[in-house]
Design an enzyme around this catalytic site. Structure first.
Site, PDB file in Angstrom:
ATOM      1  N   GLU A  20     -11.261  -6.633   2.057  1.00 49.94           N
ATOM      2  CA  GLU A  20     -10.251  -5.935   1.500  1.00 49.94           C
ATOM      3  C   GLU A  20     -10.398  -4.206   1.930  1.00 49.94           C
ATOM      4  O   GLU A  20      -9.157  -3.290   2.292  1.00 49.94           O
ATOM      5  CB  GLU A  20     -10.255  -6.077  -0.111  1.00 49.94           C
ATOM      6  CG  GLU A  20      -9.577  -7.177  -0.250  1.00 49.94           C
ATOM      7  CD  GLU A  20      -9.616  -7.574  -2.057  1.00 49.94           C
ATOM      8  OE1 GLU A  20      -8.775  -7.553  -2.143  1.00 49.94           O
ATOM      9  OE2 GLU A  20     -10.813  -7.402  -2.389  1.00 49.94           O
ATOM     10  N   TYR A  52       9.355  16.082  -6.801  1.00 52.46           N
ATOM     11  CA  TYR A  52       9.136  14.813  -6.797  1.00 52.46           C
ATOM     12  C   TYR A  52       8.239  14.774  -6.173  1.00 52.46           C
ATOM     13  O   TYR A  52       7.038  14.037  -5.429  1.00 52.46           O
ATOM     14  CB  TYR A  52      10.281  14.428  -6.390  1.00 52.46           C
ATOM     15  CG  TYR A  52      11.674  13.706  -7.275  1.00 52.46           C
ATOM     16  CD1 TYR A  52      11.599  13.808  -8.469  1.00 52.46           C
ATOM     17  CD2 TYR A  52      12.415  13.694  -7.113  1.00 52.46           C
ATOM     18  CE1 TYR A  52      12.883  13.940  -9.333  1.00 52.46           C
ATOM     19  CE2 TYR A  52      13.945  13.522  -7.373  1.00 52.46           C
ATOM     20  CZ  TYR A  52      13.642  13.283  -8.873  1.00 52.46           C
ATOM     21  OH  TYR A  52      15.174  13.720  -9.289  1.00 52.46           O
ATOM     22  N   GLU A  71      -6.845  -1.075 -12.002  1.00 50.55           N
ATOM     23  CA  GLU A  71      -6.154  -0.476 -12.784  1.00 50.55           C
ATOM     24  C   GLU A  71      -7.258   0.736 -12.289  1.00 50.55           C
ATOM     25  O   GLU A  71      -6.656   2.123 -13.369  1.00 50.55           O
ATOM     26  CB  GLU A  71      -7.865  -1.448 -13.791  1.00 50.55           C
ATOM     27  CG  GLU A  71      -7.622  -2.488 -14.492  1.00 50.55           C
ATOM     28  CD  GLU A  71      -7.365  -3.693 -13.218  1.00 50.55           C
ATOM     29  OE1 GLU A  71      -8.042  -3.729 -12.326  1.00 50.55           O
ATOM     30  OE2 GLU A  71      -7.363  -4.737 -13.667  1.00 50.55           O
ATOM     31  N   LYS A  96      -0.299  -5.552  -5.103  1.00 49.01           N
ATOM     32  CA  LYS A  96      -1.268  -5.906  -4.271  1.00 49.01           C
ATOM     33  C   LYS A  96      -0.302  -6.727  -3.278  1.00 49.01           C
ATOM     34  O   LYS A  96      -0.370  -8.099  -4.478  1.00 49.01           O
ATOM     35  CB  LYS A  96      -2.279  -6.026  -4.384  1.00 49.01           C
ATOM     36  CG  LYS A  96      -3.750  -6.146  -3.958  1.00 49.01           C
ATOM     37  CD  LYS A  96      -4.538  -5.943  -4.218  1.00 49.01           C
ATOM     38  CE  LYS A  96      -5.897  -6.221  -3.448  1.00 49.01           C
ATOM     39  NZ  LYS A  96      -6.941  -6.329  -3.371  1.00 49.01           N
TER      40      LYS A  96
END
Length: 112
Positions: A20, A52, A71, A96
């Protein structure tokens, strides 16, 4: 007032497994900032609201820092946006795509 940036897409390298972090994956980030007051409603001036572009830059910077856990990434984004917008209530969602869980799963999602 609520300001949202939705479905900000990144290729990033977050995950527990080495593949990953090597191959990367597609992530979507949603940011919601709830403001108690927004003078820009009356003034039409950028300095009286949330920029923004600055919010996007915070999210981009944190998404570029590889982490094992979504997290942790969400926590860093929330912490930095709280510094940028101290009066805002910050909500973060990170998704994800196709997480490696051993079966077909469209998204894994973390929300703060």
């Amino acid at each position: 007032m609520i300001i949202r940036l939705e479905d900000i897409q990144f290729k990033a390298y977050h995950g527990v497994y080495p593949e990953e972090r090597e191959q990367g994956n597609i992530f979507l980030v949603n940011v919601s900032l709830t403001l108690p007051d927004n003078r820009a409603l009356e003034t039409d001036r950028l300095e009286d609201t949330v920029d923004y572009q600055r919010v996007y830059q915070v999210v981009k910077h944190e998404m570029e820092q590889p982490s094992q856990l979504l997290e942790h990434v969400a926590g860093r984004i929330r912490q930095q946006l709280t510094v940028l917008c101290p009066t805002a209530e910050v909500h973060i969602q990170i998704k994800k795509k196709n997480p490696p869980l051993g079966g077909k799963v469209a998204w894994a999602t973390v929300e703060l």
